[in-house]
Design a protein around this motif. Structure first.
Motif, short mmCIF file in Angstrom:
data_model
loop_
_atom_site.label_atom_id
_atom_site.label_comp_id
_atom_site.label_asym_id
_atom_site.label_seq_id
_atom_site.Cartn_x
_atom_site.Cartn_y
_atom_site.Cartn_z
N PRO A 216 4.26 -12.72 6.63
CA PRO A 216 2.63 -12.25 6.09
C PRO A 216 2.56 -10.80 6.45
N SER A 217 3.43 -10.08 7.22
CA SER A 217 3.12 -8.73 7.39
C SER A 217 3.79 -7.74 6.31
N THR A 218 4.55 -8.46 5.37
CA THR A 218 5.29 -7.84 4.36
C THR A 218 4.18 -7.20 3.35
N GLU A 219 4.39 -5.84 3.03
CA GLU A 219 3.64 -5.44 1.89
C GLU A 219 3.70 -6.39 0.81
N ILE A 220 2.67 -6.78 0.18
CA ILE A 220 2.49 -7.67 -0.85
C ILE A 220 2.68 -6.77 -2.14
N LYS A 221 3.37 -7.40 -3.02
CA LYS A 221 3.63 -6.85 -4.57
C LYS A 221 2.84 -7.21 -5.31
N GLU A 222 2.79 -6.70 -6.66
CA GLU A 222 1.60 -6.80 -7.89
C GLU A 222 0.34 -7.23 -7.44
N ARG A 223 -0.13 -6.08 -6.55
CA ARG A 223 -1.29 -6.01 -6.42
C ARG A 223 -2.52 -5.73 -7.39
N ASN A 224 -3.82 -6.37 -7.33
CA ASN A 224 -4.76 -6.08 -8.30
C ASN A 224 -5.04 -4.50 -8.42
N PRO A 225 -4.95 -4.21 -9.67
CA PRO A 225 -5.31 -2.44 -9.68
C PRO A 225 -6.67 -2.10 -8.87
N LYS A 226 -7.49 -2.76 -8.84
CA LYS A 226 -8.84 -2.73 -7.96
C LYS A 226 -8.59 -2.62 -6.61
N ASP A 227 -7.82 -3.39 -6.19
CA ASP A 227 -7.29 -3.43 -4.72
C ASP A 227 -6.81 -1.97 -4.25
N ILE A 228 -5.81 -1.65 -5.24
CA ILE A 228 -4.99 -0.17 -5.04
C ILE A 228 -6.12 0.91 -5.12
N ALA A 229 -7.28 0.83 -6.13
CA ALA A 229 -8.31 1.83 -6.32
C ALA A 229 -9.07 1.95 -4.99
N LEU A 230 -9.49 0.83 -4.67
CA LEU A 230 -10.36 0.70 -3.45
C LEU A 230 -9.76 1.18 -2.32
N MET A 231 -8.65 0.83 -1.95
CA MET A 231 -7.94 1.50 -0.64
C MET A 231 -7.81 2.84 -0.92
N ARG A 232 -7.32 3.62 -1.83
CA ARG A 232 -7.47 4.94 -2.03
C ARG A 232 -8.97 5.57 -1.92
N ALA A 233 -9.74 4.65 -2.27
CA ALA A 233 -11.26 5.31 -2.18
C ALA A 233 -11.66 5.27 -0.67
N PHE A 234 -10.89 4.51 0.09
CA PHE A 234 -11.47 4.75 1.72
C PHE A 234 -10.92 5.93 2.33
N VAL A 235 -11.68 6.97 1.91
CA VAL A 235 -11.46 8.56 2.68
C VAL A 235 -12.40 8.66 3.67
N PRO A 236 -12.28 9.06 4.89
CA PRO A 236 -13.27 9.31 5.90
C PRO A 236 -14.37 10.32 5.57
N SER A 237 -15.55 10.24 5.91
CA SER A 237 -16.57 11.24 5.55
C SER A 237 -16.40 12.56 5.90
N ALA A 238 -16.61 13.64 5.50
CA ALA A 238 -16.75 14.63 6.08
C ALA A 238 -17.17 14.87 7.40
N ARG A 239 -18.23 14.28 7.80
CA ARG A 239 -18.72 14.11 9.16
C ARG A 239 -17.64 13.68 10.16
N LEU A 240 -17.01 12.38 9.71
CA LEU A 240 -15.91 11.78 10.45
C LEU A 240 -14.90 12.81 10.66
N ARG A 241 -14.47 13.56 9.43
CA ARG A 241 -13.24 14.44 9.60
C ARG A 241 -13.62 15.65 10.52
N GLN A 242 -14.62 15.98 10.38
CA GLN A 242 -14.93 17.27 11.26
C GLN A 242 -15.00 16.75 12.87
N ARG A 243 -15.60 15.61 13.01
CA ARG A 243 -15.43 15.22 14.45
C ARG A 243 -13.81 14.90 14.76
N ALA A 244 -13.04 14.52 14.06
CA ALA A 244 -11.77 14.11 14.35
C ALA A 244 -11.14 15.65 14.67
#
Length: 216
Positions: A136-164
């Motif tokens: 189950p830890s294997t990277e799953i193939k044929e993912r839904n395009p919404k799945d890929i788009a959402l994962m790419r949209a998870f970019v930390p906010s400027a506030r978090l990036r500044q803190r890091a």
């Protein structure tokens, strides 16, 4: 003699008769209600939420409140405090994700329902991917395009990036640093296949992981 309705009354009557656009949102107070949910589980639930609805229906941004700790569900932070809205808005403009709006939701969906939708999606993927059935830890193939788009949209906010960046500077880490989140919750031991996969890859001991990273 009947009085003709004023313009204001006519506009109000027309507005009342006009169907309000659908806006979907999470049941208050936000993501993670009713489950011991960490950040990853909330991301999965949001994916289930996105998969449930057509992109023509926007999502209420005020309803996207993230549970701050998996221990209890009385602390929440806003979506924009945690994530950069730019990548999501760009994906929405391309038709890959629903739009985020500041309106209150007209239709509320519970966290549990969206979690079930995500589990149904993952189960379907694994049935069609033999490698994921074995591990189950294997990277799953044929993912839904919404799945890929959402994962790419998870970019930390400027506030978090500044803190890091500030913490990295204080620790003199330079630009080459990363963050490791090791699963140590007790529920890991209830998922036999996952625990076996972690043991095969020497991921069950935090000390061993740390030593391996230092050696690189």
């Amino acid at each position: 003699m009947r009085r003709r309705p004023t313009l204001a009354v006519a506009i109000a009557t027309l507005a009342a008769a006009t169907p309000q656009p659908r806006v979907y949102g999470f049941t208050s107070p936000g993501l993670g209600v009713g489950l011991q949910s960490g950040l990853s589980n909330q991301q999965m639930s949001l994916l289930g939420f996105v998969l449930m609805h057509h992109n023509s229906y926007p999502i209420s941004l005020p309803s996207l409140r993230w549970r701050a700790t998996w221990v209890n569900d009385n602390q929440y932070i806003s979506h924009e405090d945690l994530w950069d809205l730019g990548p999501w808005n760009a994906a929405a403009a391309r038709g890959e994700l629903p739009r985020l709006v500041h309106d209150a939701p007209t239709h509320e969906i519970s966290f549990r329902r969206t979690w079930q939708r995500h589990e149904f999606y993952i189960s379907g993927l694994r049935k069609n991917d033999l490698s994921a059935q074995v591990d189950p830890s294997t990277e799953i193939k044929e993912r839904n395009p919404k799945d890929i788009a959402l994962m790419r949209a998870f970019v930390p906010s400027a506030r978090l990036r500044q803190r890091a960046a500030r913490v990295a500077a204080e620790l003199d880490l330079g630009e080459a640093y990363g963050c490791l989140h090791t699963r140590i919750e007790t529920d890991m031991h209830r998922v036999g296949n996952m625990e076996q996969a972690m043991e095969r890859n020497n991921l069950t001991s935090f000390a061993r992981i740390a030593a391996s990273l230092r050696a690189r």
